[in-house]
Design a protein around this motif. Structure first.
Motif, PDB file in Angstrom:
ATOM      1  N   SER A  40       0.810  -1.219   0.000  1.00  0.00           N
ATOM      2  CA  SER A  40       0.000   0.000   0.000  1.00  0.00           C
ATOM      3  C   SER A  40       0.849   1.277   0.000  1.00  0.00           C
ATOM      4  O   SER A  40       0.532   2.242  -0.698  1.00  0.00           O
ATOM      5  CB  SER A  40      -0.945   0.002   1.204  1.00  0.00           C
ATOM      6  OG  SER A  40      -0.221  -0.072   2.422  1.00  0.00           O
ATOM      7  N   LYS A  41       1.944   1.300   0.782  1.00  0.00           N
ATOM      8  CA  LYS A  41       2.798   2.498   0.816  1.00  0.00           C
ATOM      9  C   LYS A  41       3.484   2.711  -0.534  1.00  0.00           C
ATOM     10  O   LYS A  41       3.616   3.844  -1.001  1.00  0.00           O
ATOM     11  CB  LYS A  41       3.837   2.370   1.925  1.00  0.00           C
ATOM     12  CG  LYS A  41       3.258   2.471   3.327  1.00  0.00           C
ATOM     13  CD  LYS A  41       4.348   2.419   4.379  1.00  0.00           C
ATOM     14  CE  LYS A  41       3.775   2.539   5.786  1.00  0.00           C
ATOM     15  NZ  LYS A  41       4.833   2.475   6.823  1.00  0.00           N
ATOM     16  N   ARG A  43       2.331   1.668  -3.425  1.00  0.00           N
ATOM     17  CA  ARG A  43       1.287   2.081  -4.362  1.00  0.00           C
ATOM     18  C   ARG A  43       1.018   3.570  -4.248  1.00  0.00           C
ATOM     19  O   ARG A  43       0.900   4.271  -5.257  1.00  0.00           O
ATOM     20  CB  ARG A  43      -0.014   1.302  -4.086  1.00  0.00           C
ATOM     21  CG  ARG A  43       0.033  -0.154  -4.514  1.00  0.00           C
ATOM     22  CD  ARG A  43      -1.153  -0.946  -3.998  1.00  0.00           C
ATOM     23  NE  ARG A  43      -1.049  -2.318  -4.437  1.00  0.00           N
ATOM     24  CZ  ARG A  43      -1.741  -2.843  -5.451  1.00  0.00           C
ATOM     25  NH1 ARG A  43      -2.591  -2.091  -6.110  1.00  0.00           N
ATOM     26  NH2 ARG A  43      -1.575  -4.105  -5.798  1.00  0.00           N
ATOM     27  N   ARG A  44       0.912   4.038  -3.005  1.00  0.00           N
ATOM     28  CA  ARG A  44       0.642   5.459  -2.784  1.00  0.00           C
ATOM     29  C   ARG A  44       1.763   6.318  -3.364  1.00  0.00           C
ATOM     30  O   ARG A  44       1.522   7.335  -4.015  1.00  0.00           O
ATOM     31  CB  ARG A  44       0.460   5.723  -1.296  1.00  0.00           C
ATOM     32  CG  ARG A  44       0.015   7.123  -0.963  1.00  0.00           C
ATOM     33  CD  ARG A  44      -0.622   7.217   0.437  1.00  0.00           C
ATOM     34  NE  ARG A  44       0.205   6.600   1.467  1.00  0.00           N
ATOM     35  CZ  ARG A  44      -0.107   5.479   2.080  1.00  0.00           C
ATOM     36  NH1 ARG A  44      -1.215   4.826   1.758  1.00  0.00           N
ATOM     37  NH2 ARG A  44       0.677   4.985   3.022  1.00  0.00           N
ATOM     38  N   GLU A  48       1.218   8.899  -6.573  1.00  0.00           N
ATOM     39  CA  GLU A  48       1.478  10.329  -6.364  1.00  0.00           C
ATOM     40  C   GLU A  48       2.508  10.857  -7.349  1.00  0.00           C
ATOM     41  O   GLU A  48       2.353  11.955  -7.904  1.00  0.00           O
ATOM     42  CB  GLU A  48       1.933  10.576  -4.932  1.00  0.00           C
ATOM     43  CG  GLU A  48       0.816  10.438  -3.902  1.00  0.00           C
ATOM     44  CD  GLU A  48       1.318  10.612  -2.471  1.00  0.00           C
ATOM     45  OE1 GLU A  48       2.548  10.780  -2.290  1.00  0.00           O
ATOM     46  OE2 GLU A  48       0.487  10.592  -1.541  1.00  0.00           O
ATOM     47  N   GLU A 181      -8.231  16.314   0.914  1.00  0.00           N
ATOM     48  CA  GLU A 181      -7.499  15.235   0.281  1.00  0.00           C
ATOM     49  C   GLU A 181      -8.435  14.091  -0.078  1.00  0.00           C
ATOM     50  O   GLU A 181      -9.564  13.998   0.429  1.00  0.00           O
ATOM     51  CB  GLU A 181      -6.391  14.728   1.217  1.00  0.00           C
ATOM     52  CG  GLU A 181      -5.337  15.785   1.520  1.00  0.00           C
ATOM     53  CD  GLU A 181      -4.247  15.257   2.423  1.00  0.00           C
ATOM     54  OE1 GLU A 181      -4.391  14.123   2.932  1.00  0.00           O
ATOM     55  OE2 GLU A 181      -3.256  15.977   2.630  1.00  0.00           O
ATOM     56  N   ARG A 182      -7.963  13.227  -0.963  1.00  0.00           N
ATOM     57  CA  ARG A 182      -8.748  12.082  -1.394  1.00  0.00           C
ATOM     58  C   ARG A 182      -9.145  11.217  -0.204  1.00  0.00           C
ATOM     59  O   ARG A 182      -8.347  10.985   0.705  1.00  0.00           O
ATOM     60  CB  ARG A 182      -7.937  11.255  -2.394  1.00  0.00           C
ATOM     61  CG  ARG A 182      -8.722  10.144  -3.075  1.00  0.00           C
ATOM     62  CD  ARG A 182      -7.901   9.471  -4.153  1.00  0.00           C
ATOM     63  NE  ARG A 182      -7.550  10.416  -5.203  1.00  0.00           N
ATOM     64  CZ  ARG A 182      -6.867  10.080  -6.303  1.00  0.00           C
ATOM     65  NH1 ARG A 182      -6.439   8.842  -6.463  1.00  0.00           N
ATOM     66  NH2 ARG A 182      -6.590  10.981  -7.215  1.00  0.00           N
ATOM     67  N   ASN A 184     -10.606   7.570   1.180  1.00  0.00           N
ATOM     68  CA  ASN A 184     -10.800   6.151   0.854  1.00  0.00           C
ATOM     69  C   ASN A 184     -12.122   5.681   1.439  1.00  0.00           C
ATOM     70  O   ASN A 184     -12.279   5.590   2.651  1.00  0.00           O
ATOM     71  CB  ASN A 184      -9.635   5.326   1.407  1.00  0.00           C
ATOM     72  CG  ASN A 184      -9.701   3.868   0.966  1.00  0.00           C
ATOM     73  OD1 ASN A 184     -10.695   3.416   0.391  1.00  0.00           O
ATOM     74  ND2 ASN A 184      -8.633   3.124   1.214  1.00  0.00           N
TER      75      ASN A 184
END
Length: 403
Positions: A40-41, A43-44, A48, A181-182, A184
């Motif tokens: 996940s990190k 991917r983020r 970005e 911010e986006r 989830n």
């Protein structure tokens, strides 16, 4: 993942994005879906960086001299320790060559970009818009907008806060909530239960200005996935009925699941318009999408003059369809997610010239009645939303009365 591997992923995604064939969000989603091992990190970080490079595409390509992704990444990362990124491990991109280092060193740090490059806009679109501040604002990131679908807005915000989601009221829409911010929503109970739905504030306000009533015969003619339809039904307190149509029936397939989540079934899909007695004909017209560049900055590079010309013709045809199927005294609501005059005020002016029995509704008065507060637009005949004026996507709406 090591830093070098992360940037290899960025490189591979950008290679596909810069072919200008498919939307970047689809490319990113497909890339990550096929590589479930990416955490996940990571991917983020990858997502970005991909979007940041896309937002600076014109300046990077201007300095690079072309769309060579490696050159653009080298310029993007020139102030970083390149040895930690390039050639650092087996999964990293090849190390920076001596020639590349010399080329980077020779780049002019005091370069002055042409205005269209500075605001990250293709030249032909820059000339059409001719508004530096607006184009610059459309290259920023967008906040996350949602609307409530049940209950009280204050209670909904409190419920979301208990879930760890800290949102606030939107500036204009009385049914809107937002975050900078986006957000989830995958595990959000309020979202899964249909208490909130994702929708830009400009679209919420457009639906409110439609002034839907349960006793009216209403059609959402370019319904897509049904976002506007379900907002109209919410504003009607779930009463009445809305007919929905889209030229691409596949787009309507998502309505069933969305309707079930939000709790609406009182809509009917129609493939053809056999009658001519609609009281409210809502046209969320197919358009260039220039108002959504904050969310899809890659889209500006897939748009062509030919595509725009075809869209303008389609919009004019749809307006004629709306005219033919709206009763005397009924209303046609025309809207686009565009900032281009060709699709907006010019389109409306041409339509008014063709039909003397069509008059624009005073949006200032309608705004005071349905929304309240300061009317933020220069014209009372139409509303042009933008990040500069309303902190929203670029969006256009005009309400027309058939007299």
């Amino acid at each position: 993942m090591q830093l070098g591997a992360r940037y290899r992923a960025v490189f591979e995604i950008l290679q596909e994005v810069f072919k200008d064939k498919n939307p970047a969000d689809n490319i990113v989603a497909s890339y990550l879906r096929e590589r479930k091992y990416i955490g996940s990190k990571d991917r983020r970080f990858i997502v970005e960086k991909v979007w940041d490079v896309i937002r600076h595409r014109r300046r990077l390509s201007f300095e690079a001299g072309d769309l060579d992704v490696r050159k653009m990444l080298l310029i993007y990362l020139k102030d970083e320790d390149l040895d930690l990124i390039f050639g650092a491990d087996a999964y990293a991109l090849p190390e920076v060559s001596k020639e590349e280092r010399l080329w980077l060193k020779a780049l002019d740090d005091s370069i002055v970009y042409p205005a269209d490059v500075e605001v990250e806009c293709p030249k032909w679109l820059f000339d059409k818009v001719n508004d530096l501040a607006l184009l610059k604002s459309l290259n920023s990131s967008a906040r996350a907008d949602m609307r409530i679908n049940s209950g009280d807005r204050e209670k909904t915000l409190a419920k979301l806060q208990k879930e760890g989601l800290f949102l606030r009221k939107t500036p204009y829409s009385l049914i809107g909530i937002c975050a900078d911010e986006r957000v989830n929503l995958n595990n959000c109970v309020a979202y899964q239960n249909g208490e909130i739905d994702v929708q830009d504030e400009s679209s919420q306000l457009a639906a409110i200005l439609c002034n839907p009533q349960s006793n009216l015969k209403i059609i959402d003619y370019c319904a897509g996935a049904g976002g506007k339809t379900f907002t109209l039904l919410y504003l009607m307190h779930g009463k009445g009925k809305i007919f929905v149509h889209d030229a691409y029936q596949s787009r309507l397939s998502a309505m069933k699941e969305r309707g079930l989540r939000l709790g609406y079934s009182n809509y009917e899909i129609v493939s053809e318009l056999d009658n001519q007695d609609y009281d409210l004909f809502v046209v969320d017209a197919p358009c260039s999408g220039t108002g959504t560049w904050r969310r899809a900055p890659d889209a500006k590079f897939r748009l062509t003059p030919e595509t725009l010309d075809n869209l303008v013709k389609t919009q004019a045809d749809i307006l004629e369809t709306a005219y033919e199927h709206t009763v005397k005294g009924g209303r046609i609501v025309y809207m686009t997610c565009s900032i281009l005059a060709d699709e907006n005020q010019n389109q409306i002016q041409a339509f008014l010239k063709r039909h003397e029995d069509i008059k624009p509704v005073d949006l200032s008065a309608l705004w005071q009645e349905k929304i309240g507060g300061r009317y933020p637009f220069a014209s009372v005949q139409y509303a042009q939303f933008s990040p500069l004026v309303t902190q929203t996507d670029g969006f256009f709406i005009c309400v027309l009365q058939k007299i």
